[in-house]
Design a protein around this motif. Structure first.
Motif, PDB file in Angstrom:
ATOM      1  N   LEU A 182      62.150  68.899  70.822  1.00 37.56           N
ATOM      2  CA  LEU A 182      61.908  67.573  70.250  1.00 37.56           C
ATOM      3  C   LEU A 182      60.442  67.395  69.897  1.00 37.56           C
ATOM      4  CD1 LEU A 182      64.196  65.371  72.523  1.00 37.56           C
ATOM      5  CD2 LEU A 182      64.547  65.920  70.100  1.00 37.56           C
ATOM      6  N   THR A 183      59.546  67.877  70.743  1.00 37.02           N
ATOM      7  CA  THR A 183      58.115  67.759  70.472  1.00 37.02           C
ATOM      8  C   THR A 183      57.746  68.520  69.211  1.00 37.02           C
ATOM      9  OG1 THR A 183      57.606  67.522  72.823  1.00 37.02           O
ATOM     10  CG2 THR A 183      55.813  68.239  71.387  1.00 37.02           C
ATOM     11  N   ALA A 184      58.238  69.749  69.075  1.00 37.70           N
ATOM     12  CA  ALA A 184      57.945  70.547  67.889  1.00 37.70           C
ATOM     13  C   ALA A 184      58.499  69.880  66.637  1.00 37.70           C
ATOM     14  CB  ALA A 184      58.534  71.949  68.054  1.00 37.70           C
ATOM     15  N   ASP A 185      59.725  69.372  66.733  1.00 42.42           N
ATOM     16  CA  ASP A 185      60.348  68.726  65.581  1.00 42.42           C
ATOM     17  C   ASP A 185      59.573  67.476  65.173  1.00 42.42           C
ATOM     18  OD1 ASP A 185      62.532  68.620  63.676  1.00 42.42           O
ATOM     19  OD2 ASP A 185      63.243  66.864  64.791  1.00 42.42           O
ATOM     20  N   GLN A 186      59.148  66.677  66.140  1.00 43.16           N
ATOM     21  CA  GLN A 186      58.379  65.475  65.851  1.00 43.16           C
ATOM     22  C   GLN A 186      57.046  65.812  65.191  1.00 43.16           C
ATOM     23  OE1 GLN A 186      58.199  63.739  69.740  1.00 43.16           O
ATOM     24  NE2 GLN A 186      60.285  62.895  69.641  1.00 43.16           N
ATOM     25  N   HIS A 187      56.421  66.888  65.652  1.00 41.20           N
ATOM     26  CA  HIS A 187      55.141  67.304  65.066  1.00 41.20           C
ATOM     27  C   HIS A 187      55.322  67.686  63.602  1.00 41.20           C
ATOM     28  CE1 HIS A 187      51.201  69.208  64.714  1.00 41.20           C
ATOM     29  NE2 HIS A 187      51.808  70.289  64.225  1.00 41.20           N
ATOM     30  N   VAL A 188      56.367  68.480  63.318  1.00 45.40           N
ATOM     31  CA  VAL A 188      56.590  68.907  61.937  1.00 45.40           C
ATOM     32  C   VAL A 188      56.927  67.710  61.051  1.00 45.40           C
ATOM     33  CG1 VAL A 188      58.174  70.205  60.456  1.00 45.40           C
ATOM     34  CG2 VAL A 188      57.251  71.270  62.507  1.00 45.40           C
ATOM     35  N   ARG A 189      57.758  66.809  61.554  1.00 50.07           N
ATOM     36  CA  ARG A 189      58.127  65.639  60.752  1.00 50.07           C
ATOM     37  C   ARG A 189      56.918  64.737  60.493  1.00 50.07           C
ATOM     38  NH1 ARG A 189      63.577  65.146  60.151  1.00 50.07           N
ATOM     39  NH2 ARG A 189      64.872  66.411  61.562  1.00 50.07           N
ATOM     40  N   ALA A 190      56.001  64.711  61.457  1.00 50.11           N
ATOM     41  CA  ALA A 190      54.793  63.902  61.261  1.00 50.11           C
ATOM     42  C   ALA A 190      53.876  64.502  60.200  1.00 50.11           C
ATOM     43  CB  ALA A 190      54.043  63.766  62.577  1.00 50.11           C
ATOM     44  N   PRO A 196      57.383  70.539  54.199  1.00 50.10           N
ATOM     45  CA  PRO A 196      58.542  69.750  53.753  1.00 50.10           C
ATOM     46  C   PRO A 196      59.892  70.396  54.068  1.00 50.10           C
ATOM     47  CG  PRO A 196      57.434  70.797  51.888  1.00 50.10           C
ATOM     48  CD  PRO A 196      56.542  70.976  53.074  1.00 50.10           C
ATOM     49  N   THR A 197      59.982  71.718  53.926  1.00 48.94           N
ATOM     50  CA  THR A 197      61.267  72.375  54.183  1.00 48.94           C
ATOM     51  C   THR A 197      61.608  72.354  55.661  1.00 48.94           C
ATOM     52  OG1 THR A 197      60.875  73.840  52.298  1.00 48.94           O
ATOM     53  CG2 THR A 197      62.624  74.477  53.832  1.00 48.94           C
ATOM     54  N   LEU A 198      60.632  72.657  56.531  1.00 52.50           N
ATOM     55  CA  LEU A 198      60.865  72.641  57.976  1.00 52.50           C
ATOM     56  C   LEU A 198      61.250  71.243  58.442  1.00 52.50           C
ATOM     57  CD1 LEU A 198      57.923  74.866  59.302  1.00 52.50           C
ATOM     58  CD2 LEU A 198      60.311  75.510  58.957  1.00 52.50           C
ATOM     59  N   ALA A 199      60.597  70.240  57.870  1.00 52.95           N
ATOM     60  CA  ALA A 199      60.909  68.864  58.261  1.00 52.95           C
ATOM     61  C   ALA A 199      62.311  68.463  57.815  1.00 52.95           C
ATOM     62  CB  ALA A 199      59.875  67.902  57.669  1.00 52.95           C
ATOM     63  N   ALA A 200      62.689  68.893  56.625  1.00 54.32           N
ATOM     64  CA  ALA A 200      63.986  68.509  56.081  1.00 54.32           C
ATOM     65  C   ALA A 200      65.137  69.194  56.814  1.00 54.32           C
ATOM     66  CB  ALA A 200      64.052  68.836  54.590  1.00 54.32           C
ATOM     67  N   THR A 201      64.933  70.435  57.190  1.00 57.68           N
ATOM     68  CA  THR A 201      66.025  71.183  57.830  1.00 57.68           C
ATOM     69  C   THR A 201      66.057  71.017  59.341  1.00 57.68           C
ATOM     70  OG1 THR A 201      64.645  73.183  58.056  1.00 57.68           O
ATOM     71  CG2 THR A 201      65.949  72.938  56.028  1.00 57.68           C
ATOM     72  N   GLY A 202      64.990  70.454  59.938  1.00 56.72           N
ATOM     73  CA  GLY A 202      64.940  70.336  61.395  1.00 56.72           C
ATOM     74  C   GLY A 202      64.900  71.687  62.075  1.00 56.72           C
ATOM     75  N   HIS A 203      64.253  72.649  61.418  1.00 56.53           N
ATOM     76  CA  HIS A 203      64.264  74.041  61.883  1.00 56.53           C
ATOM     77  C   HIS A 203      63.728  74.205  63.305  1.00 56.53           C
ATOM     78  CE1 HIS A 203      63.976  78.385  61.775  1.00 56.53           C
ATOM     79  NE2 HIS A 203      62.694  78.312  62.069  1.00 56.53           N
TER      80      HIS A 203
END
Length: 229
Positions: A182-190, A196-203
């Motif tokens: 969750l921390t990694a995903d939140q960082h990328v989305r921020a 953009p691709t990592l944020a969109a796919t939730g990789h």
């Protein structure tokens, strides 16, 4: 004297346990190697590799260090034996179809690594134990039965072995599902503008890791097979 992963006691190195002849003795000793390995695995599962010392293991076994050293000379011996023992949990498939057998073997190997989270961290060690060699022999023989030979056989064997070992290392390093993901995903989305691709796919977020592993394995086998045509 300190015990290190690389050197052990007296300059000995990891993997040496497989190259020495077992010690002989006149009378039945109070300990057996199997009991030592079983207790070491229980210790590693419960407390992690950082808590494994010869003294701590001897205490758990209710034995003196001298008795323990009769069977295993170093901490490296214990780690090598424990790692090979958990690979022995992987059943040899009997489906008869080479794709099904390879898939089952690699899946079983991955599951064994995840059941013992300390194991992937030891995968850089020499892996010469009978359980590892038996399963590697089975993997290569099964691939040969599927028509692989020469360089193609070597590439397929290494590719599949590296896939399961690398997947296990990555999964264990990521920790239990939840916080770290969750921390990694939140960082990328921020920072979605940069990624953009990592944020969109939730990789980097929570995943169905078992499903992804199976899909990746299926793709790898399909690619190896296609490469031969």
């Amino acid at each position: 004297m300190s015990e290190s992963r690389a050197g052990g006691r007296g300059g000995r190195t990891a993997g040496e346990v497989w190259l020495r002849e077992p010690r002989s003795y006149r009378a039945q000793p109070p300990l057996t190697r199997d009991r030592i390995v079983a207790e070491a695995i229980a210790l590693l599962d419960g407390e992690g590799a950082g808590r494994l010392t010869m003294r701590h293991l001897a205490e758990r076994l209710g034995a003196g260090p001298t008795t323990l050293y009769w069977h295993v000379r170093t901490k490296d011996d214990v780690l090598d034996l424990a790692l090979d023992a958990i690979v022995g949990e992987v059943e040899l498939p009997t489906a008869g179809d080479w794709v099904a057998d390879v898939t089952a073997l690699i899946g079983g190997w991955y599951a064994a690594m995840l059941r013992h989270p300390w194991a992937p961290g030891l995968l850089g060690r020499p892996m010469l134990g009978p359980n590892v060699l038996t399963r590697t022999e089975f993997l290569q023989a099964t691939l040969a039965r599927g028509g692989f030979a020469g360089v193609e056989l070597a590439a397929a064997t290494h590719g599949l072995a590296n896939y399961v070992l690398g997947s296990a290392v990555a999964r264990v390093a990521g920790g239990p599902a939840g916080g770290a993901e969750l921390t990694a995903d939140q960082h990328v989305r921020a920072h979605a503008g940069e990624y953009p691709t990592l944020a969109a796919t939730g990789h980097l977020g929570p995943q169905d890791w078992a499903d992804l592993f199976r899909r990746g394995l299926d793709s790898l086998i399909a690619g190896l097979t296609a490469g031969r045509t």
